[in-house]
Design an enzyme around this catalytic site. Sequence first.
Site, mmCIF file in Angstrom:
data_model
loop_
_atom_site.group_PDB
_atom_site.id
_atom_site.type_symbol
_atom_site.label_atom_id
_atom_site.label_comp_id
_atom_site.label_asym_id
_atom_site.label_seq_id
_atom_site.Cartn_x
_atom_site.Cartn_y
_atom_site.Cartn_z
ATOM 1 N N CYS A 7 -9.299 -4.328 -16.860
ATOM 2 C CA CYS A 7 -8.523 -3.101 -16.698
ATOM 3 C C CYS A 7 -7.020 -3.289 -16.808
ATOM 4 O O CYS A 7 -6.309 -2.300 -16.864
ATOM 5 C CB CYS A 7 -8.896 -2.428 -15.389
ATOM 6 S SG CYS A 7 -8.817 -3.512 -13.974
ATOM 7 N N HIS A 48 -7.292 -5.732 16.726
ATOM 8 C CA HIS A 48 -7.715 -6.564 17.856
ATOM 9 C C HIS A 48 -7.795 -5.750 19.137
ATOM 10 O O HIS A 48 -7.079 -4.770 19.317
ATOM 11 C CB HIS A 48 -6.705 -7.699 18.076
ATOM 12 C CG HIS A 48 -6.588 -8.649 16.937
ATOM 13 N ND1 HIS A 48 -7.520 -9.628 16.694
ATOM 14 C CD2 HIS A 48 -5.654 -8.767 15.963
ATOM 15 C CE1 HIS A 48 -7.152 -10.312 15.620
ATOM 16 N NE2 HIS A 48 -6.033 -9.808 15.157
ATOM 17 N N VAL A 89 18.916 -4.763 1.359
ATOM 18 C CA VAL A 89 20.158 -4.514 2.095
ATOM 19 C C VAL A 89 20.981 -5.795 2.008
ATOM 20 O O VAL A 89 20.572 -6.844 2.496
ATOM 21 C CB VAL A 89 19.858 -4.137 3.556
ATOM 22 C CG1 VAL A 89 21.156 -4.071 4.359
ATOM 23 C CG2 VAL A 89 19.133 -2.806 3.618
ATOM 24 N N CYS A 148 -14.021 -9.432 -11.370
ATOM 25 C CA CYS A 148 -13.452 -9.914 -12.643
ATOM 26 C C CYS A 148 -11.946 -10.088 -12.538
ATOM 27 O O CYS A 148 -11.321 -10.626 -13.437
ATOM 28 C CB CYS A 148 -13.852 -9.020 -13.808
ATOM 29 S SG CYS A 148 -12.740 -7.656 -14.144
ATOM 30 N N ARG A 194 3.183 -15.234 8.509
ATOM 31 C CA ARG A 194 3.397 -14.492 9.734
ATOM 32 C C ARG A 194 4.800 -14.795 10.248
ATOM 33 O O ARG A 194 5.306 -15.908 10.106
ATOM 34 C CB ARG A 194 2.398 -14.906 10.798
ATOM 35 C CG ARG A 194 1.034 -15.423 10.281
ATOM 36 C CD ARG A 194 0.126 -15.512 11.414
ATOM 37 N NE ARG A 194 -1.075 -16.329 11.399
ATOM 38 C CZ ARG A 194 -1.415 -17.340 10.658
ATOM 39 N NH1 ARG A 194 -0.625 -17.785 9.712
ATOM 40 N NH2 ARG A 194 -2.550 -17.968 10.835
ATOM 41 N N THR A 213 4.153 -9.453 5.248
ATOM 42 C CA THR A 213 3.028 -9.853 6.087
ATOM 43 C C THR A 213 1.965 -8.755 6.142
ATOM 44 O O THR A 213 0.781 -9.040 6.284
ATOM 45 C CB THR A 213 3.554 -10.156 7.506
ATOM 46 O OG1 THR A 213 4.716 -10.976 7.386
ATOM 47 C CG2 THR A 213 2.520 -10.879 8.331
ATOM 48 N N ILE A 267 6.900 -10.197 15.613
ATOM 49 C CA ILE A 267 5.625 -9.464 15.664
ATOM 50 C C ILE A 267 4.647 -10.281 14.840
ATOM 51 O O ILE A 267 4.660 -10.209 13.616
ATOM 52 C CB ILE A 267 5.785 -8.047 15.079
ATOM 53 C CG1 ILE A 267 6.988 -7.336 15.693
ATOM 54 C CG2 ILE A 267 4.519 -7.233 15.265
ATOM 55 C CD1 ILE A 267 6.906 -7.038 17.153
#
Lengths: 445, 484
Positions: B444, B51, B174, B439, B312, B42, B336
């Site tokens: 690259c 915020h 894990v 681009c 989220r 996230t 969160i």
Amino acid sequence: MPAPVQDVAAVIVGAGPAGLGAAARLARCGLGPIVVLDREAQPGGLPAQSEHHGFGLRRYKRPLRGFDYAARLASAATRAGVDVRLQTTVLRVTPDRTVLTTSAGGVLGYRARVVILATGCREAPRPLRSAAGTRPAGIYNTAVVHRLLGLLHERPGRRAVVVGSEDVGLMAVRLLERSGTRVAAVIEELPYLLGYRVNLLYSVIPFRVPVLLGHAVVGIVGHRRVEGVDVRALSTGQVTRIPCDTVVFSGRFLPESGLAREAEVALDPRTGGPIVDQHYRTSIPGIFACGNVLHGAESSDTAFDEGVRCGEAAAAYAAGRLADVESVWCEGCGHVAAIVPQRLTPGARGIVRLLVRPDAPLAGVTISARCDGKRIGGAWRPWAMPHRASTVLLRLPLVPRGGRLQIDMRGHIRGPRYASAAPFDALPPQRSGAFQAAQTAGDGG
Amino acid sequence: MEPFDVLIVGAGVVGCALARELARYRLRVGVVDREADVAEGTSKANSAIVHTGFDAKPGSLESRLVRRGHALWTELAPALHVTLERPGALVVAVSDDQLAALEALRDNGRRNGVTDLRVLSREEVLRREPALTCDVRGGLDVPGESIIDPFAAVIAQAENAAAAGVEFFLGEPVQELRAQPDRYCAVTPRQTLEARWLVDAAGLWSDEIAGLAGWREVRVTPRKGEFVVFDKPARRLVHHILLPVPTKISKGILIAPTVFGNLLLGPTAVDGTDKTDLSLTADGFSTLLRAGRRFLPALQHEAIVATYVGLRAVGAGSDYGIEVDGARRLVVISGIRSTGLTASPAIAEEVVTRLRDAGLVLRPNPGYRPDRPAPAWRPGHPRPCADPDRVARAPAYGRVVCLCESVSEGEILDAMRSPLPARTLDGIKKRTWAMAGRCQAYYCTADLLVLLARQRGVPLASITKRGVGSELTTGPTRTAGGTR
């Protein structure tokens, strides 16, 4: 410490066919130092990275390999006295014709009497073509494929889908197949093949790769590496998943006009490139533009010829021989999508070459130029395609000052004739149906 | 080997902020993550806004930590050289109902301690944002809302922690957690990490980690957020972050300038079940464009450079879940949501305070420095390739690799040599912004592959976009004969 600044006669941004053509022409006029700047290690632009044949038919009267063609152009420019500076990146061009560059040798500015933007074009990246799906590894443009295969000899994947049937897409099929990456299909949204038939015969058919016309990529699946593409048949709406680990988006060239925009050069929303007149002058005095930055990909010969004419005009400008006359717009009517040059200067003598692109694939095409309603020139073509310009020659000074110039393009829209591709999972693992699709496709070339 | 004092599972913004906070003390701290780089969940796909918390639920943990986080970022950003700009936000009302909601929103903000909110008239809003739709009825001025470089926000905290001795184990999922009387054993494919305290900061996967640790059930569901990034010329259209009047589900589809100079539109909010579903849907895309054009009609002429999707982590409750179990020596941080970027330094403070209360001994680490050296470039600042002195001293800064964003080889090498080196293409993108221009890596990709392979001394085919399974190429061509 401010960057040191050099005074030169002309700076040309881009050492492709257009830039080298313009530079060589300018150097013959004895104006002073002519500098060509390019970020690549090799001069020659796109041809320098291409192994395949077919370059320089118009200029050298024989088909050359891309890098041979590029080498000839570069040595011609160097012999003419042009200073070609490679591995140099142009950071900014200002409206007062200062060009700021950087390279391993340092930051250096140039103050030039004339600046020519020959920055070329690039293919539309994935976000502009097929929004849906994930963003795994394995999504490339053909330019990346060329670099991986040509320079690094590294395979981009095991099984690829090529999106787009312009010549670059068809040639990418051959390149991929020959290097050991199978191509599962070529997908083309339009109901017609866009590339030349010779490329189909040479690059696609020998490898029995199916060409799915009238199909659109609607999604890319895969978490880390591409696992497949979802393809919708536009005639039936049926969506099929083609398993692959690589997607190559080809064609749909866009002018590389970032530097022009920052130099406050007026851009044409229809082409995405700078607006120019027949002398390749942009809206900023002393800044010229030529080649594919004006219109997207045309042949390298076309870009080179534009460069030569631009160099001629720039030399005349530098010598004070190019009068600053009010120009008139070339208005497009009918099926015209874009015209280059966008403006014409009435009163001048000579022949003007207009590049006209249609908004749809057309057959039986009449292009006519009218001035205040009176026909002053035109051309007939058996067909015209949106990704490739048709050329119209106009004799000047047929356009009077303050006159209204209209370019009209008429023809039959070539209706949807979809290739009869079988549902994909019904096909054997690879490439049955190639010939059938190819034959239907062949009409386009 | 001596076990870790604290092992943090999850190298997102919360895990890295906590690692940095713990690095202040004489502790052996480890961070383990399944992905090959920090900030891969996230934390890398959000709206990049710090915020004020004006619209949070008063009295909630989220409200308190967001407000504290907002204050902390003001000091943290300069110390860590993370670009933070404060354009402020306008909540834009386009109907009478929404207009009525503005005052309630202002009062809510005051209850949250955000006192500088002001309801603006239609004329005032249009004077400040002339490109807005003429349907505007009014607005709420939120001067404290800020934009941040979301990647540097994580990477800088992680680098700071790494420089102070925190160990990172990246690309190691894990798979098993064994709870022993005095320690946890975290089993990854490569090794077993032992730790006295375990912190579950695994974001979207915090439910699974909590489950492995034998903690009671935590519920986390993914809420998909799709974003569209517009090319730089679009940034001229707005001067503030433009927020719609929030609904119960989401803050709504916002339009925000980014510190990189683009314009961001998003996110959608679609609840789902698949935590790996990062696909942009055609529906989501058209929803975004419709919403964007409704606010800013001129947006329809602007070019899109990229799209991205984030998930989220939505918890069961309506608030953050931060639980510290002293008996089990376990910390579970879950739910969160979209405000995590803002709140992360405050969450770290909160967790450390609670750890101290639960008995973790905290002695100051004399070697800790709260700042990090300035990188060669950060968003909003000139690129080193345009600086004559810099290029004269180090020519690699004059070799431009990514043309659209003017990223030089020097910056790429820096990113590969930092305390927490970039090992993937996405890692380089997050640190240097190479490949993120218009681009989209047309030029690259090949050059970057070569740089990465050379620096790490590995074949090209082992270079990945974001860890094992996302290799960019599949080995030498037939014609190359297997050698290069």
